[in-house]
Each structure stands twice: as structure tokens, then as C-alpha cells.
Design an enzyme around this catalytic site. Sequence first.
Site, PDB file in Angstrom:
ATOM      1  N   LYS A  62       0.875  -1.181   0.000  1.00  0.00           N
ATOM      2  CA  LYS A  62       0.000   0.000   0.000  1.00  0.00           C
ATOM      3  C   LYS A  62       0.906   1.222   0.000  1.00  0.00           C
ATOM      4  O   LYS A  62       1.620   1.464   0.968  1.00  0.00           O
ATOM      5  CB  LYS A  62      -0.903  -0.008   1.238  1.00  0.00           C
ATOM      6  CG  LYS A  62      -1.647   1.313   1.445  1.00  0.00           C
ATOM      7  CD  LYS A  62      -2.537   1.292   2.671  1.00  0.00           C
ATOM      8  CE  LYS A  62      -2.849   2.700   3.144  1.00  0.00           C
ATOM      9  NZ  LYS A  62      -3.724   2.722   4.324  1.00  0.00           N
ATOM     10  N   GLY A  93      -8.037   8.214  10.189  1.00  0.00           N
ATOM     11  CA  GLY A  93      -8.333   8.162  11.614  1.00  0.00           C
ATOM     12  C   GLY A  93      -9.376   9.165  12.082  1.00  0.00           C
ATOM     13  O   GLY A  93      -9.651   9.252  13.270  1.00  0.00           O
ATOM     14  N   GLY A 111     -10.681   7.074   7.041  1.00  0.00           N
ATOM     15  CA  GLY A 111     -11.747   7.997   7.403  1.00  0.00           C
ATOM     16  C   GLY A 111     -13.087   7.357   7.713  1.00  0.00           C
ATOM     17  O   GLY A 111     -14.021   8.033   8.147  1.00  0.00           O
TER      18      GLY A 111
END
Lengths: 67, 255
Positions: B96, B157, B184
Amino acid sequence: MKVRINGQLVEVPDTLATLTDMVNHFSLSDRILIVEVNGVIAEKQEYDSTTIKELDSIEVVHFVGGG
Amino acid sequence: MLKLGKYEFHSRLLLGTGKYPDYDTQKKAVTASETEILTFTVRRMNIFEKEQPNLLEQLDLKKYKLLPNTAGAKTAREAVRHAKLARASGLCDMIKVEVIGCSRTLLPDPVETLKATEELVKEGFTVLPYTSDDVVLAKRLEELGAHAIMPGAAPIGSGQGIINPAHLRFIIEQSNVPVIVDAGIGSPADAAYAMELGADGVLVNTAVSAAGNPVKMAEAMKLAVQAGRVGFKAGRIPIKRYATASSPMEGIVNS
């Protein structure tokens, strides 16, 4: 001899000749980790042939929690 | 099936492994989520305190694919270094790409993300870049060979949920590679909504790890992702301004 491990100068026995010796010295042989010597990643099969010398810069990293 | 490069998964929920209250809770949450993909990050090991518990070393690695991230990288060069370190574990070739360009919002640096993606694709990684909800950027990442696009729902977060569903839908509709909504997500409703928009998967971390009961929340996220996916496949009704009766208007019993 002194080597730099994760940015910290560390005194290790002069008998440590290879990366395998060093990993064993710190009892890390059964851990999931990755080692970089002087900016070059050492693959597992290269540990025996990777020599360690005075003031080498060694990074020992592992996987921690993250998103 | 969720296809990411050469890999296939039944679960469409990807789970982050950061910030759990304790290891026992984390292990139970991972099990409850029924995820097949766990994210990790690469950090220096404290070799003088070897007894620290390490989740990865306690997992059955046959059951999970690892998706290391490049969190902490601020440049493409750093991200590539993190990725190569992760792959040298011999455990994974998925990565990622996460190159942060703003310390307050933790939004990704688009230029460095593009550069890192390009290089990592060339290096043979299965590359999943974390990106903003910019449609053109998503297209560019796909053109560079990204194996999936991971647009954020909201800042990492923050738990704000999907703050720009219109753009997420644009990304999903034009994408030829899987789209995984990352970052999110705050609640199961958000995860279901992402899937209803047509996302191929959802990645959550804080929404589970910092929940009142992370194990229950992991299960709720699993169900939400499943429900959202089935709902998307079923096809929701169009939204109308005024009511239409569900019961027949004929034969009404009245005086």
C-alpha cells in the site's frame, strides 16, 4: 568492534564475521525481520555471505501494527 | 471475488492492525472480521527489548495476505525503500503506497504517490496506492499500472465517513481496477455506504481498533461490507421527491 545498528553505535564481539553471526548474537534468528547493511537489503539467503565490519550501518526492521 | 493483481479474496474487508488496546482484543477482532488482508507497517526493531509481542509472529500466515504500507514515507524514494524492505521479508509482494504530504490532514502527496507507484509497478510489486478522491489522479495511477486504487473517504483516523460520495462514485465508475475505500471510515454505515457506491472493498483500522468494543465492531464491519455489496448488486431504487404508496390503492375498506 563498533557497528551502527538502527542509528545507534553498538559494541559487538570481533568474532561476529557475518550477518548470520550477528542475527544469532542478538538471538533474532527466529524472528520475522529484514536487515539492511549500508543501505543494501540483505536477502535471507545472503546472510551467510554478508560480512560485517567496523562501523557498518545496519538497519534491523520488522512489521508492526499499522493501517 | 476481490481480485488484486494475481491474488483473489472472498472477503472485501481489509483490516489495519494499528492502535488496538491489547493483543488479545486484536486477535479476536481479526478473527471476527473474517478479513483475509491485514495491513502492517515497517519500523525499526528494538533489538535490545526482544520480548515485545509482535502480532505478525502470532498469526497463522496461511490464513492472511499481508499488505504492508509505506506509512512514514514523505517521498517516493522513501516509499520505495519501505516497500523493498517489506518484500525482503519473503512474506509479501503487495504494497500500500502511502506517501503523506500534509502532517495535519495526513492527505497523500499526489506527485510522490505517482512516482512511487510507477517505480514499484516496474519492480514487480502488487501496488495499491492510497490516494485522495481525485478522479484524474485515480486514472493516472491506473495508467501507471496500479493494481487497485485506494481513495480516502476522509482524513486518516478521523472517522468522518464518506465526505465526498460524488467523487468516490466518479472514481469507481471510471476505474478498470478495483477501488478500495481507505481511511476515514467511522461506522458500519460508512462501510456499507462505500460498498453501495460500488467500491470493491473497504479498509478500516481506527474505526475498529478504537471502537468501544473492537471485536464487536470488527464483526459489524464485516456484515456492513457484505450488506453494502449485496445491496449494490441488487440495485437500489431511484430517489423520488414525493411518496409512492407501497400498498394497493384499490379495494381500500372504507365507509
